[in-house]
Design a protein around this motif. Structure first.
Motif, PDB file in Angstrom:
ATOM      1  N   TRP A  42      -1.336  -3.802  -4.820  1.00  0.00           N
ATOM      2  CA  TRP A  42      -0.116  -3.165  -4.324  1.00  0.00           C
ATOM      3  C   TRP A  42       0.980  -3.352  -5.360  1.00  0.00           C
ATOM      4  O   TRP A  42       0.915  -4.256  -6.202  1.00  0.00           O
ATOM      5  N   SER A  79      -3.815  -6.789  -2.060  1.00  0.00           N
ATOM      6  CA  SER A  79      -3.480  -6.446  -0.677  1.00  0.00           C
ATOM      7  C   SER A  79      -3.974  -7.515   0.296  1.00  0.00           C
ATOM      8  O   SER A  79      -4.827  -8.352  -0.029  1.00  0.00           O
ATOM      9  N   GLU A 101       1.122  -9.943   0.465  1.00  0.00           N
ATOM     10  CA  GLU A 101       2.027  -8.861   0.068  1.00  0.00           C
ATOM     11  C   GLU A 101       3.493  -9.282   0.139  1.00  0.00           C
ATOM     12  O   GLU A 101       4.392  -8.455   0.245  1.00  0.00           O
TER      13      GLU A 101
END
Length: 146
Positions: free
Chosen positions: A32, A45, A112
């Motif tokens: 991400w 992620s 995250e």
């Protein structure tokens, strides 16, 4: 048009701001990037962290190194497996999450968020358009499971 404290923002400008600032994007390899202007914090992620299991070691790149999109810049080792971490976009590493050196499991706790791995100076912000947004990534993961 949206008006903020006597400042008018056109729909096109607002769309651009919402699309490229404070927006998280994902790769098919489960990295991400949270983009803010021409920089972005990046990591793996939540799904990737879950799939890897208990993470015990993270190999971080050096600050100042540049990598093309989709090239490996580091690695993560867990009790189950080892995996490369890939660049979501081309860019230069401007900072690394030093906390991961002593606390690699931080990725399992908050993949995250506090478990970010690198901050990237993005070379070409147009590459962000090629990544999946959160809804697209969720759908991708659902299809991958079937």
């Amino acid at each position: 048009m949206l008006s903020l404290k006597n400042k008018t923002i056109s729909p096109k400008t607002l769309s651009t701001v919402l699309k490229y600032n404070f927006t998280k994007y994902y790769t098919k390899s489960h990295e991400w990037i949270d983009v803010k202007g021409n920089k972005g914090k990046s990591g793996i992620s939540v799904k990737a962290a879950h799939d890897l299991g208990d993470i015990v070691f993270v190999e971080l790149p050096n600050i100042g190194e540049s990598f093309p999109k989709e090239e490996s810049y580091g690695a993560i080792e867990s009790v189950k497996a080892a995996s490369d971490i890939f660049m979501p976009v081309e860019g230069e590493i401007v900072s690394v999450n030093e906390e991961l050196v002593d606390t690699a499991g931080l990725i399992n706790e908050d993949a995250e968020g506090k478990g970010w791995v690198v901050e990237i100076q993005i070379a070409n912000t147009e590459e962000v358009k090629e990544l999946m947004n959160e809804q697209q990534y969720k759908k991708f993961c659902e299809q991958e499971e079937h």
